[in-house]
Scaffold this active site. Structure first.
Site, PDB file in Angstrom:
ATOM      1  N   SER A 105       0.810  -1.216   0.000  1.00  0.00           N
ATOM      2  CA  SER A 105       0.000   0.000   0.000  1.00  0.00           C
ATOM      3  C   SER A 105       0.844   1.266   0.000  1.00  0.00           C
ATOM      4  O   SER A 105       0.442   2.283  -0.583  1.00  0.00           O
ATOM      5  CB  SER A 105      -0.944   0.009   1.216  1.00  0.00           C
ATOM      6  OG  SER A 105      -1.925  -0.986   1.099  1.00  0.00           O
ATOM      7  N   ASP A 156      -1.448   5.683   8.636  1.00  0.00           N
ATOM      8  CA  ASP A 156      -1.198   4.471   7.867  1.00  0.00           C
ATOM      9  C   ASP A 156      -0.687   4.828   6.469  1.00  0.00           C
ATOM     10  O   ASP A 156      -0.659   5.999   6.068  1.00  0.00           O
ATOM     11  CB  ASP A 156      -2.471   3.639   7.790  1.00  0.00           C
ATOM     12  CG  ASP A 156      -2.207   2.190   7.408  1.00  0.00           C
ATOM     13  OD1 ASP A 156      -1.133   1.662   7.752  1.00  0.00           O
ATOM     14  OD2 ASP A 156      -3.086   1.576   6.770  1.00  0.00           O
ATOM     15  N   HIS A 393      -1.349  -9.640  -1.188  1.00  0.00           N
ATOM     16  CA  HIS A 393      -1.685  -8.839  -2.360  1.00  0.00           C
ATOM     17  C   HIS A 393      -1.398  -9.634  -3.631  1.00  0.00           C
ATOM     18  O   HIS A 393      -0.602 -10.572  -3.622  1.00  0.00           O
ATOM     19  CB  HIS A 393      -0.847  -7.555  -2.402  1.00  0.00           C
ATOM     20  CG  HIS A 393      -1.058  -6.658  -1.233  1.00  0.00           C
ATOM     21  ND1 HIS A 393      -0.295  -5.531  -1.014  1.00  0.00           N
ATOM     22  CD2 HIS A 393      -1.941  -6.700  -0.202  1.00  0.00           C
ATOM     23  CE1 HIS A 393      -0.698  -4.929   0.087  1.00  0.00           C
ATOM     24  NE2 HIS A 393      -1.694  -5.633   0.603  1.00  0.00           N
TER      25      HIS A 393
END
Length: 430
Positions: A105, A156, A393
């Site tokens: 991410s 995050d 992922h």
């Protein structure tokens, strides 16, 4: 675990619908409106300036996730709000990590926010660790208000990539410090209060809560909430406080860590944010839209990714529905502010999700690579199952839908870095 559908009609073909593969996703995903540059209410003209840009991300959301949410919510003949945006394309998600083929991410968000590909774990820096200006910072330099809204920790990877520059996404307290002292978003709403208070000072959210006893305050930068107040932020920690807040700069932290509990089904999993994503986003729009030069706003639903990591189909659907409700609210705002560019995208795909017919002879996997279901197909008497092929992922491309000034330029196959180029051009009006 079954999820009740709501509206929509139709039937599901009696074949497997396995949409996790990028090739099938791309084959079935065309641009709404083609190359039409006429504004006509759709906001596709490439030469218009976007006064406002609203970047909406479903973390880990691939094409199969969007179809899963659609089938469970409105059925085969229904349409999600996120799918109703006029222009559609897809983004390739590759990072330039020297050791891993698939992005995380941090690298995915940094590609969106800076137009630069980087290594996994990097936030707002290039592959050599050098800071790169972000869309949020460009917006600030153009005189616009800025905001970050997420159901994850506000520090995050995704929000951090828009508002901070660190070589390691895990440096949460430094990210928080950079927010309030350097990039200075006008609105910061989400979870992660633990990273803002030092050990022994639990803040508004008590240490070691029953739902996750590992959560506790752990700031490495002292009391960052107090420093935020000194910088002019109004601090809130509950839904009631958020509703009453009237400051031009707003910091809201509504959980120790994420605003949900990610886990396998029935093992402590909860999706019930203390403040719903749609309410945080609506408040952000109220505050930011006061700026006469417009704004840039990031909105992220993190739970799609986290629940997919745990093969938790029911809460992947539920968090996806929360995202779609937020998109509907945002598009209502955009209808009344035609100079607003909205896009909805995923940073990567999580789980290798496949949607299939119910078949007792096609059971596969255990734990995080399990078959899950059955789930009702909304508006019908049919069910479907979900296969999760990985707990990690994948390298699949992710769908993108957009509407507003310059949106037509996103109706194509593109690297994730190209999204940055279009959004910056839209804000500048080139």
């Amino acid at each position: 675990m079954a999820l009740q559908g709501t509206t929509g009609h139709g039937v599901l073909r009696r074949t497997s619908v396995a949409l996790g593969a990028a090739g099938l996703a791309i084959a079935g995903f065309a641009a709404y409106g083609g190359n039409d540059h006429d504004d006509g209410g759709g906001g596709g003209r490439h030469h218009d300036r976007a006064r406002n840009v609203i970047f909406i991300q479903g973390d880990g959301m691939g094409i199969a996730h969007r179809e899963l949410i659609r089938l469970a919510t409105v059925g085969k003949d229904g349409q999600l709000a996120m799918d109703a945006l006029r222009f559609a394309g897809w983004t390739h998600t590759d990072s330039v990590d020297p050791e891993e083929a698939v992005t995380d991410s941090a690298a995915g968000a940094t590609a969106f926010s800076t137009g630069v590909r980087t290594y996994n774990g990097a936030v707002g820096v290039d592959a050599d660790g050098h800071p790169v200006p972000t869309l949020l910072e460009h917006a600030h330099n153009l005189g616009k208000a800025t905001g970050l809204v997420t159901t994850a920790q506000v520090t995050d990877a995704t929000p951090a990539a828009f508002g901070a520059h660190v070589p390691d996404r895990g440096d949460h307290s430094e990210i928080a410090r950079q927010y309030i002292e350097e990039s200075r978003p006008d609105v910061i709403l989400g979870g992660g209060e633990d990273w803002w208070f030092p050990a022994g000072d639990p803040g508004a959210w008590p240490d070691h809560p029953a739902e996750d006893p590992t959560e506790e305050s752990r700031s490495t930068q002292g009391n960052l909430v107090e420093r935020a107040k000194q910088q002019g932020y109004e601090y809130v920690s509950t839904a009631a406080e958020l509703k009453k807040a009237d400051g031009a700069r707003l910091l809201g932290l509504f959980a120790n860590q994420e605003m949900f509990q990610q886990a396998n089904e029935g093992e402590g999993d909860v999706y019930a944010p203390p403040v719903p994503l749609v309410d945080m986003a609506a408040k952000a729009l109220d505050v930011l839209s006061e700026d006469r030069d417009g704004f840039f706003l990031l909105i992220e639903e993190e739970a799609i990714d986290e629940m997919a990591h745990h093969s938790n189909t029911a809460l992947t659907i539920k968090s996806g529905q929360a995202l779609d409700q937020t998109v509907a609210m945002v598009m209502d705002f955009a209808k009344h502010h035609r100079d607003t560019l909205v896009l909805v995208v995923g940073d990567h795909e999580t789980g290798g999700l496949a949607i299939e017919n119910v078949d007792a002879e096609d059971e596969s996997g255990e734990g995080q690579t399990a078959e899950d279901g059955p789930f009702p197909l909304a508006g019908s008497d049919l069910d479907f199952t979900v296969d999760w092929t990985t707990g990690a992922h994948t390298g699949a491309a992710t769908p993108l839908t957009a509407e507003g000034p310059h949106a037509v330029e996103l109706a194509r196959s593109q690297p994730n870095t190209a999204v940055f180029d279009v959004l910056l051009e839209a804000m500048r009006g080139h």
